[in-house]
Design an enzyme around this catalytic site. Structure first.
Site, PDB file in Angstrom:
ATOM      1  N   GLU A 161      -7.519  60.835 -26.304  1.00 29.26           N
ATOM      2  CA  GLU A 161      -8.892  60.719 -26.801  1.00 29.26           C
ATOM      3  C   GLU A 161      -9.857  61.500 -25.906  1.00 29.26           C
ATOM      4  O   GLU A 161      -9.743  61.478 -24.675  1.00 29.26           O
ATOM      5  CB  GLU A 161      -9.298  59.239 -26.850  1.00 29.26           C
ATOM      6  CG  GLU A 161     -10.671  59.049 -27.465  1.00 29.26           C
ATOM      7  CD  GLU A 161     -11.060  57.589 -27.649  1.00 29.26           C
ATOM      8  OE1 GLU A 161     -10.164  56.718 -27.672  1.00 29.26           O
ATOM      9  OE2 GLU A 161     -12.276  57.323 -27.771  1.00 29.26           O
ATOM     10  N   CYS A 207     -12.842  60.801 -25.170  1.00 26.72           N
ATOM     11  CA  CYS A 207     -13.502  59.856 -24.255  1.00 26.72           C
ATOM     12  C   CYS A 207     -12.643  59.545 -23.027  1.00 26.72           C
ATOM     13  O   CYS A 207     -13.178  59.238 -21.958  1.00 26.72           O
ATOM     14  CB  CYS A 207     -13.808  58.535 -24.961  1.00 26.72           C
ATOM     15  SG  CYS A 207     -15.159  58.663 -26.142  1.00 26.72           S
ATOM     16  N   HIS A 259      -5.709  50.373 -23.028  1.00 22.38           N
ATOM     17  CA  HIS A 259      -6.613  51.334 -23.666  1.00 22.38           C
ATOM     18  C   HIS A 259      -7.140  52.325 -22.620  1.00 22.38           C
ATOM     19  O   HIS A 259      -7.825  51.934 -21.670  1.00 22.38           O
ATOM     20  CB  HIS A 259      -7.769  50.548 -24.302  1.00 22.38           C
ATOM     21  CG  HIS A 259      -8.633  51.374 -25.189  1.00 22.38           C
ATOM     22  ND1 HIS A 259      -9.712  52.079 -24.706  1.00 22.38           N
ATOM     23  CD2 HIS A 259      -8.585  51.600 -26.519  1.00 22.38           C
ATOM     24  CE1 HIS A 259     -10.295  52.711 -25.713  1.00 22.38           C
ATOM     25  NE2 HIS A 259      -9.620  52.428 -26.833  1.00 22.38           N
ATOM     26  N   GLU A 283      -4.399  53.179 -28.517  1.00 23.13           N
ATOM     27  CA  GLU A 283      -5.108  54.256 -27.801  1.00 23.13           C
ATOM     28  C   GLU A 283      -4.866  54.136 -26.309  1.00 23.13           C
ATOM     29  O   GLU A 283      -5.784  54.166 -25.497  1.00 23.13           O
ATOM     30  CB  GLU A 283      -6.615  54.196 -28.111  1.00 23.13           C
ATOM     31  CG  GLU A 283      -6.927  54.174 -29.594  1.00 23.13           C
ATOM     32  CD  GLU A 283      -8.421  54.239 -29.922  1.00 23.13           C
ATOM     33  OE1 GLU A 283      -9.229  53.753 -29.107  1.00 23.13           O
ATOM     34  OE2 GLU A 283      -8.761  54.795 -30.972  1.00 23.13           O
ATOM     35  N   CYS A 332     -17.492  57.374 -30.921  1.00 17.73           N
ATOM     36  CA  CYS A 332     -17.742  57.371 -29.483  1.00 17.73           C
ATOM     37  C   CYS A 332     -17.702  58.779 -28.883  1.00 17.73           C
ATOM     38  O   CYS A 332     -18.509  59.109 -28.006  1.00 17.73           O
ATOM     39  CB  CYS A 332     -16.711  56.496 -28.785  1.00 17.73           C
ATOM     40  SG  CYS A 332     -15.025  56.792 -29.332  1.00 17.73           S
ATOM     41  N   CYS A 333     -16.759  59.613 -29.352  1.00 15.14           N
ATOM     42  CA  CYS A 333     -16.524  60.885 -28.649  1.00 15.14           C
ATOM     43  C   CYS A 333     -17.693  61.879 -28.757  1.00 15.14           C
ATOM     44  O   CYS A 333     -18.075  62.460 -27.735  1.00 15.14           O
ATOM     45  CB  CYS A 333     -15.221  61.515 -29.119  1.00 15.14           C
ATOM     46  SG  CYS A 333     -13.780  60.446 -28.908  1.00 15.14           S
TER      47      CYS A 333
HETATM   48 ZN   LIG Z   1     -14.044  58.411 -28.058  1.00 10.16          ZN
END
Ligand SMILES: [Zn+2]
Length: 415
Positions: free
Chosen positions: A87, A89, A19, A71, A162-163
């Site tokens: 992603e 993040c 990840h 991911e 999360c982002c």
């Molecule tokens: Zn994220």
């Protein structure tokens, strides 16, 4: 799906796997612990993993984590454009990690990667409205291809959100990445207009940066120590201004760089040495000394290592730290039909009213059209406009391309 989970002690790891967000957080911590303890096993591990990412597992706009399922990082050189995950993040985690690698080694190559992520695949994660977000950051959008994790437009929120929160925490922390210090040296890592006051030899030194970066390569630094003081100012000369697309052979510029780096103090040329990518300017600094650095802002063509299958025969565009893309809105509703031959000539022009003010690149190049009635494929020359990658998808949904085929034979009819 298809991935095998094995547990390897961090000291034995040599390759970025799993990840991407959690991995880069782990690598940030490993870099910190290695810096604080000097543990050679950790140093070897983290240097190897960084090398693996920068030579084999990072997209040209700084994106990390190619594979939607899990991911996660892909295999070496597995950087597909049609299904790129990237992603937001992971780009943020990449900034955390590269900053710590800089603190560990004092080398500007880590800030080069950090800058690539920050100005491209990280801020693409937030819309120009400041309240819409990408979870994944696509490398291309084509009208005839859809993928379950592909986002052609930003959303206000996500179930796993999360982002947006990560971006909200990242952006206010940017001032902390601009300068760094050792006992006798001040590092200038990022070029952001503003005033900072640092303590050098226990006394305040103010530095005022004035520039129009990243649109313009002219940088001005007014240095004011409380009293005359001897110290070194280390100004990062970005890799892209030294003909280096990334500190590895994963991406390279083609053609030659016309402009060159110049440095003056109070209007006089200055002699300096370059160390680990920094121009080292050692002198007795006096109140109001003005350092000027000029970085060449040539439009550069980027090609990928031939082992990246998806990018064979293709070219990306870069100016300064920015990677460009072509979007449907500027190009008659399409972008996947653009060819970028090796002799294309670009004009860079600042458009204050477009996308909050962006420098666009324009060139007259062949564009493909299909006449379905006559069953023929034609090319005609059209003026094509490219915008900074970070600014795409702010005008509705449609095609977007980062990598352009140079020749007709390299056009992917399928994604
Ligand atoms: Zn994220």
């Amino acid at each position: 799906m298809g991935s095998v989970t094995t547990t390897i002690p961090v000291t034995d790891q040599r390759e970025a796997v799993g990840h991407a967000v959690r991995a880069a957080y782990l690598y940030s911590a490993v870099a910190d612990v290695a810096a604080l303890t000097g543990d050679e096993k950790l140093l070897l591990a983290i240097d190897s993993i960084w090398q693996n990412v920068v030579t084999k597992k990072i997209y040209v706009q700084g994106g990390l984590g190619a594979i939607p399922s899990g991911e996660r990082f892909g295999e070496n050189y597995e950087l597909p454009n049609a299904t790129a995950y990237n992603e937001t993040c992971a780009a943020i985690a990449g900034v955390y990690w590269n900053y710590r690698m800089f603190l560990l080694h004092g080398d500007s190559k880590y800030i080069d990667v950090l800058e690539k992520q920050l100005y491209n695949g990280l801020i693409s994660g937030v819309g120009l409205d400041g309240k819409s977000f990408f979870y994944t950051n696509a490398m291309q959008i084509k009208n005839n291809f859809h993928h379950h994790s592909m986002e052609p437009e930003r959303s206000g929120w996500f179930d796993c959100s999360c982002c947006p929160t990560n971006i909200s925490r990242m952006i206010p922390s940017i001032p902390g990445y601009v300068y760094a210090q050792t006992k006798n040296a001040v590092y200038v890592n990022l070029f952001v207009s503003g005033k900072a006051t640092l303590q050098v030899h226990g006394k305040p030194v103010s530095i005022i940066q004035e520039n129009n970066y990243p649109w313009d390569g002219g940088l001005s630094f007014t240095v004011t120590p409380q009293k005359n003081d001897d110290f070194s100012l280390l100004v990062r000369i970005p890799g892209w201004a030294r003909n280096e697309a990334i500190p590895s052979n994963l991406y390279t510029f083609t053609g030659s760089q016309q402009g060159k780096v110049t440095i003056t103090i109070n209007g006089q040329p200055v002699s300096y040495i370059t160390e680990k990518g920094y121009a080292v300017i050692k002198r007795t600094w006096k109140k109001g000394d003005v350092l000027k650095v000029d970085l060449p802002m040539d439009v550069r063509r980027v090609v990928a290592n031939e082992k990246v299958k998806d990018d064979i025969g293709k070219v990306a565009l870069q100016r300064g730290p920015l990677i460009y893309c072509a979007e449907w809105a500027d190009n008659n509703g399409r972008a996947a039909n653009i060819l970028m031959p090796s002799d294309a000539v670009f004009e860079a022009r600042f458009q204050p009213d477009l996308l909050n003010g962006v420098e666009v690149l324009q060139s007259e190049v062949p564009v493909i059209s299909i006449d379905e009635k006559a069953q023929t494929v034609n090319t005609s020359r059209k003026t094509v406009t490219a915008i900074p990658y970070y600014a795409w998808a702010n005008r509705g949904k449609g095609e977007m391309m980062v990598w352009f085929p140079e020749k007709f034979k390299d056009v992917d009819i399928n994604p």
